[in-house]
Structures are given as C-alpha cells and as structure tokens.
Design a protein around this motif. Structure first.
Motif, mmCIF file in Angstrom:
data_model
loop_
_atom_site.group_PDB
_atom_site.id
_atom_site.type_symbol
_atom_site.label_atom_id
_atom_site.label_comp_id
_atom_site.label_asym_id
_atom_site.label_seq_id
_atom_site.Cartn_x
_atom_site.Cartn_y
_atom_site.Cartn_z
ATOM 1 N N VAL A 198 -30.378 25.823 1.303
ATOM 2 C CA VAL A 198 -30.851 25.315 0.011
ATOM 3 C C VAL A 198 -29.712 24.593 -0.704
ATOM 4 C CG1 VAL A 198 -31.638 25.982 -2.296
ATOM 5 C CG2 VAL A 198 -32.699 27.014 -0.281
ATOM 6 N N TYR A 199 -28.519 25.169 -0.643
ATOM 7 C CA TYR A 199 -27.350 24.549 -1.268
ATOM 8 C C TYR A 199 -27.082 23.169 -0.662
ATOM 9 C CZ TYR A 199 -22.439 23.536 -2.243
ATOM 10 O OH TYR A 199 -21.266 22.913 -2.611
ATOM 11 N N LYS A 200 -27.107 23.100 0.684
ATOM 12 C CA LYS A 200 -26.858 21.833 1.375
ATOM 13 C C LYS A 200 -27.948 20.815 1.063
ATOM 14 C CE LYS A 200 -24.325 23.885 5.247
ATOM 15 N NZ LYS A 200 -24.333 24.173 6.707
ATOM 16 N N LEU A 201 -29.186 21.291 0.957
ATOM 17 C CA LEU A 201 -30.295 20.381 0.673
ATOM 18 C C LEU A 201 -30.149 19.790 -0.723
ATOM 19 C CD1 LEU A 201 -32.722 19.528 2.369
ATOM 20 C CD2 LEU A 201 -34.087 21.251 1.188
ATOM 21 N N ARG A 202 -29.792 20.630 -1.700
ATOM 22 C CA ARG A 202 -29.576 20.129 -3.067
ATOM 23 C C ARG A 202 -28.499 19.038 -3.076
ATOM 24 N NH1 ARG A 202 -29.484 25.990 -5.070
ATOM 25 N NH2 ARG A 202 -31.501 26.330 -6.114
ATOM 26 N N LYS A 203 -27.434 19.291 -2.323
ATOM 27 C CA LYS A 203 -26.300 18.363 -2.309
ATOM 28 C C LYS A 203 -26.654 17.060 -1.608
ATOM 29 C CE LYS A 203 -21.334 18.314 -1.371
ATOM 30 N NZ LYS A 203 -20.186 19.111 -0.854
ATOM 31 N N LYS A 204 -27.286 17.163 -0.430
ATOM 32 C CA LYS A 204 -27.622 15.953 0.331
ATOM 33 C C LYS A 204 -28.646 15.087 -0.397
ATOM 34 C CE LYS A 204 -26.615 17.385 5.094
ATOM 35 N NZ LYS A 204 -27.156 17.514 6.473
#
Length: 237
Positions: A198-204
């Motif tokens: 979820v963290y990576k998705l928010r960032k990307k």
C-alpha cells in the motif's frame, strides 16, 4: 461495468448500504417494496441483476420461492441475501433457482464482487477488463496502469491490489480479503506485506489532494480507495 439492479429489500438499513455500495460503481438500483410490484416490473423492464433480501426465513410455498421455481422467460441472475446462517434455508433458496446467497452482515466489497460475478456468468462478454477513474486507467488484459496516458510501472501484486481498490472506490476491503486474494494467506501472515505494498502504491501513483485520490487505512476495516470528499458505506447488520 454499469449495472441496472432490481432490489427487493424491506429493511431500510440494508437498502441504504446496498445503494451506497453500488453507487460507487455507477450502478443504478431500482427499489421495489413488494414481490408483486417486482414481478410486474420484470415483465416490462430488463435488469442485469435481481437482488432479494430475505429478512425472514422463507417456506417452500413462499412467494419468492414459488416464483424462483416457476419463472420462465427470465434468465436474469438472482442474488439473495439473508441474516440467517441456515443450511436448509440456503438449500431451499438455491434449489428453487436463486444463483447465490450472501449472508449478512457482509463487506460491501463482497456484495459487489458477487454481483459482478453473477452478471459476468450470465453474459461473458460483460466481464470487466478496464477501469477509468479520476484520470487513472487500468487494463486487466495487459496489466498496464497509467495516469492521464502516462504509464506507471507496477509489479503483478501491486497491480492486483490497485485493481481491487479501483474497482470498488469508497468501499473498505479487509486485510483478510486482500491477503487471501493476492497472497493466498490470512491477514496475520500478509499484514506487513500488505502495508508495504500500500505504501509503494501510494508513492508510485502519487496519490493525494493534487490527484484527488487517496488510499485510506482504518483499523479493523482495512483499506479503501477514496475519491476525496466521498464517504464510505457502513457495513449492514
């Protein structure tokens, strides 16, 4: 997939939740207050799905059961709901002709998934393969993701997580559902992994106020894609 749904629901709390859940997908829910009114409407109007809430345990000679047993010329899928976990009642309804039974309380995301699955089975060409939302586009066939036409590279699991969230905006998806669907494990095992994705998705995706979309986390409820300014549906009892 935009659906037109006939809803026979007498419980106002359940109706409110059902409408809120389907509203997020752009589906139209036509409410009927009695079996007679619904049956008449089915003779002159086409629906993609018939949703029937069984607040009380039906009997073999119940109007709904009788209609399921003898209906002809109408192959619209029927999804029933009930607060009762009773094997005999479930068998009665399914054997009469209902296509599925969903026990409540339920997560809105499960309601939407079951509804979409029934509609897909009744018309395979209606399977949802692409999502366009707030400038984002997801193509299920190619696993491609883009924002305003600009590609965004995601791993297969990141794309799977994004598809779950973008296909049900405003609806909380539990860790159990995400873990089972993407990692084939429960929330205890996949919890930290889900948080990282979820963290990576928010960032990307650069989610936030500027793009009008965010992923909200709620303890005990899971994650939801939020179109800023919209509220999530409550879970019905």
């Amino acid at each position: 997939m935009r659906m037109n749904i006939a809803c026979l629901i007498t419980n106002t709390a359940v109706l409110k939740v059902v409408r809120a859940a389907f509203m997020q997908t752009g589906a139209e829910c036509t409410h009927f207050t009695s079996e007679v009114v619904l049956f008449r409407a089915l003779l002159r109007q086409k629906f993609d799905l018939i949703l029937i809430d069984l607040d009380l345990e039906p009997t073999p000679d119940d109007a709904i059961v009788s209609w399921l047993n003898c209906r002809s010329g109408n192959d619209t899928p029927v999804l029933t709901m009930s607060p009762m976990r009773d094997a005999h009642m479930t068998a009665l309804v399914l054997n009469a002709g209902a296509d599925d039974l969903l026990v409540r309380p339920f997560e809105p995301v499960e309601l939407l998934a079951r509804a979409h699955a029934l509609v897909r089975r009744s018309n395979p060409r209606s399977a949802r393969r692409r999502i366009e939302l707030a400038g984002f586009s997801l193509d299920r066939e190619s696993s491609k993701f883009a924002y305003l036409g600009t590609p965004i590279m995601l791993t297969s699991r990141e794309f799977g997580l994004a598809w779950m969230l973008f296909s049900s905006p405003g609806v909380y998806i539990s860790r159990e559902t995400i873990g089972t669907s993407i990692w084939s494990s429960d929330s205890e095992v996949a919890g930290r992994t889900i948080e990282q994705h979820v963290y990576k998705l928010r960032k990307k995706l650069q989610l936030g106020v500027e793009r009008g979309v965010s992923i909200r986390t709620a303890y005990g409820q899971g994650y939801r894609l939020e179109l800023l300014g919209q509220k999530a549906a409550d879970v019905p009892e």
